[in-house]
Design a protein around this motif. Sequence first.
Motif, PDB file in Angstrom:
ATOM      1  N   GLU A 107      27.643  53.262  56.266  1.00  0.00           N
ATOM      2  CA  GLU A 107      26.895  53.579  55.015  1.00  0.00           C
ATOM      3  C   GLU A 107      26.897  55.115  54.870  1.00  0.00           C
ATOM      4  N   TRP A 117      19.365  55.113  59.534  1.00  0.00           N
ATOM      5  CA  TRP A 117      19.661  53.824  58.734  1.00  0.00           C
ATOM      6  C   TRP A 117      18.237  52.997  58.525  1.00  0.00           C
ATOM      7  N   HIS A 121      16.463  52.823  54.905  1.00  0.00           N
ATOM      8  CA  HIS A 121      16.266  51.949  54.415  1.00  0.00           C
ATOM      9  C   HIS A 121      15.032  51.017  54.231  1.00  0.00           C
ATOM     10  N   TRP A 125      13.421  49.976  50.707  1.00  0.00           N
ATOM     11  CA  TRP A 125      12.894  48.853  50.134  1.00  0.00           C
ATOM     12  C   TRP A 125      11.335  48.723  50.106  1.00  0.00           C
TER      13      TRP A 125
END
Length: 168
Positions: A107, A117, A121, A125
């Motif tokens: 990514e 990561w 994330h 979210w």
Amino acid sequence: MIGESPEQFWELAQKTRPDLPGEIPEAWAFGATPEHADDLLALVLSGTKTGTASALWDIEADGDSVPEVGELSIILDGRGRPRALIETTAIDIVAFSAVTAEHAHAEGEGDRTLAAWRDIHERFWSEHGRRGFSPEMPVVCERFRVLFGTACDAPDGESGDCSRGKSA
């Protein structure tokens, strides 16, 4: 000059890559803000970002389908202009807690570690996901390759070289 519309971009991509199909693919941008879209697009165009992750919950809530291997997408910058054509090369649906270090590295964000990561994330979210965040939420891990792209028109308004395509 690269076209400002996905249709114009697709025409140019087809001239550069005659093996492309006739039907124009879906156009979309990474991230949740124009700045985030530009930052992630820059990683794609530099070759650093070769993967992305989506919450399956969001895909379902939007009535979209999970990407498939071989699917093409036109990637937009933060101003909605087409800048890259990617092809999905792999899809894996796993719980957030089961995303691998290899995928996190693909990514290209932060220091490219799994810990970074997860932090990036979980925050994303929690703020932007339709159902929030859960360590067991299903995540669609997508790998892709750039078939055609341009870094045309830098975000600061200075014009870039729109004539070059990038094949990978």
